[in-house]
Design a protein around this motif. Structure first.
Motif, PDB file in Angstrom:
ATOM      1  N   GLN A 121      58.993 100.256  83.557  1.00 20.40           N
ATOM      2  CA  GLN A 121      58.945  99.118  82.648  1.00 20.40           C
ATOM      3  C   GLN A 121      59.929  99.283  81.486  1.00 20.40           C
ATOM      4  O   GLN A 121      60.590  98.321  81.082  1.00 20.40           O
ATOM      5  N   GLU A 122      60.031 100.511  80.978  1.00 19.94           N
ATOM      6  CA  GLU A 122      60.930 100.777  79.857  1.00 19.94           C
ATOM      7  C   GLU A 122      62.386 100.510  80.218  1.00 19.94           C
ATOM      8  O   GLU A 122      63.119  99.840  79.481  1.00 19.94           O
ATOM      9  N   THR A 123      62.811 101.038  81.353  1.00 17.75           N
ATOM     10  CA  THR A 123      64.227 100.917  81.709  1.00 17.75           C
ATOM     11  C   THR A 123      64.588  99.486  82.096  1.00 17.75           C
ATOM     12  O   THR A 123      65.705  99.020  81.813  1.00 17.75           O
ATOM     13  N   ALA A 124      63.646  98.757  82.713  1.00 13.86           N
ATOM     14  CA  ALA A 124      63.904  97.357  83.036  1.00 13.86           C
ATOM     15  C   ALA A 124      64.033  96.528  81.762  1.00 13.86           C
ATOM     16  O   ALA A 124      64.899  95.645  81.664  1.00 13.86           O
ATOM     17  N   ALA A 125      63.187  96.806  80.774  1.00 11.68           N
ATOM     18  CA  ALA A 125      63.262  96.090  79.497  1.00 11.68           C
ATOM     19  C   ALA A 125      64.577  96.393  78.784  1.00 11.68           C
ATOM     20  O   ALA A 125      65.216  95.492  78.218  1.00 11.68           O
ATOM     21  N   ALA A 126      64.998  97.655  78.811  1.00  5.45           N
ATOM     22  CA  ALA A 126      66.253  98.042  78.166  1.00  5.45           C
ATOM     23  C   ALA A 126      67.443  97.360  78.833  1.00  5.45           C
ATOM     24  O   ALA A 126      68.349  96.866  78.149  1.00  5.45           O
ATOM     25  N   ALA A 127      67.441  97.316  80.162  1.00  4.73           N
ATOM     26  CA  ALA A 127      68.538  96.680  80.883  1.00  4.73           C
ATOM     27  C   ALA A 127      68.643  95.204  80.527  1.00  4.73           C
ATOM     28  O   ALA A 127      69.745  94.661  80.353  1.00  4.73           O
ATOM     29  N   ALA A 128      67.508  94.530  80.399  1.00  2.00           N
ATOM     30  CA  ALA A 128      67.512  93.108  80.050  1.00  2.00           C
ATOM     31  C   ALA A 128      68.106  92.893  78.661  1.00  2.00           C
ATOM     32  O   ALA A 128      68.869  91.944  78.440  1.00  2.00           O
ATOM     33  N   ILE A 129      67.795  93.768  77.732  1.00  2.00           N
ATOM     34  CA  ILE A 129      68.348  93.657  76.379  1.00  2.00           C
ATOM     35  C   ILE A 129      69.865  93.833  76.403  1.00  2.00           C
ATOM     36  O   ILE A 129      70.605  93.120  75.704  1.00  2.00           O
ATOM     37  N   LEU A 130      70.341  94.759  77.228  1.00  3.40           N
ATOM     38  CA  LEU A 130      71.786  95.019  77.309  1.00  3.40           C
ATOM     39  C   LEU A 130      72.528  93.939  78.095  1.00  3.40           C
ATOM     40  O   LEU A 130      73.753  93.911  78.086  1.00  3.40           O
TER      41      LEU A 130
END
Length: 242
Positions: free
Chosen positions: A68-77
């Protein structure tokens, strides 16, 4: 020109691409590049100490948080093309099947640029192994005799290594600085997604500030406030000194 470039990123663990190149990724995505990020492992075993301290933590529960963390970070980037290979970390098992998979991914993507781990991270053998794997696969992808699933061979692409966490004691030498001032806030928000490694956020904020200082000093451009640095795998070829 960034627009239209194919940028391929190989990250050993779920957060590596954010700490080390999140600003550059966000800048490329915002300016019209085709950005693909491959997250090889979620870093469950070796890079989630904060999550393992929680009561009743298990491999599956830690993995779900990291996912969940890495998917959220990717969306922000601004990255929409993500692959999560869900390998086991510490250590990552480097074998022929995995090398073939990396070759196939490179051929399918036809990258102008690959970003991955630099050649030496003294306290993280996973990073070193992924560097060796991706570099080797990039060479194999250029050879017509290496047969894959029908994607064409590549021409030699540019390759760059992330700055390792233990910079000086890993012998890292930066060859290029990328101004990330316009997307710095995105990088910070993406870093804040990783609760299990929250202690690294301030470190990488300071690193971006320090590299921004280097970028200003080397370029004379005082608008550069924050930057990321990379090691260049190959020499630059041009008609004049640049």
């Amino acid at each position: 020109m960034i627009k239209g470039k194919n940028l391929l990123v190989f990250s050993a663990h779920a957060a590596d691409y954010v700490w080390r190149s999140g600003g550059t990724i966000a800048k490329y995505a915002a300016n019209g590049a085709n950005v693909k990020v491959v997250v090889m492992t979620y870093g469950v075993r070796g890079e989630s100490n904060g999550l393992w301290k929680k009561e009743n933590a298990s491999y599956d529960s830690v993995k779900e948080v990291r996912k969940q963390e890495t998917a959220a970070a990717a969306a922000i980037l601004g990255v929409t093309d993500m692959e999560y290979w869900d390998l086991v970390d510490y250590p990552i098992d480097i074998n022929q099947e995995l090398e073939n998979r990396v070759v196939e991914t490179i051929r399918k993507t036809q990258p102008d640029i690959i970003i991955t781990h630099d050649k030496n991270d003294i306290l993280n053998p996973d990073h070193n192994n992924v560097h060796d794997l991706v570099w080797r696969a990039s060479i194999m992808s250029n050879s017509a005799g290496i047969l894959t699933e029908g994607h064409p061979v590549t021409k030699q692409m540019r390759m760059f290594g992330f700055e390792p966490h233990q910079t000086e004691i890993s012998g890292y030498v930066p060859d290029q600085f990328i101004d990330i001032t316009e997307v710095y806030d995105k990088k910070v928000k993406a870093m804040e997604c990783f609760a299990g490694q929250h202690h690294l956020i301030e470190y990488y904020k300071q690193r971006a500030f320090m590299r921004g200082n280097h970028a200003r000093r080397l370029s004379g451009n005082n608008t550069y406030k924050y930057a990321e640095s990379f090691a260049n795998f190959y020499a630059v070829v041009s008609e004049e000194l640049v």
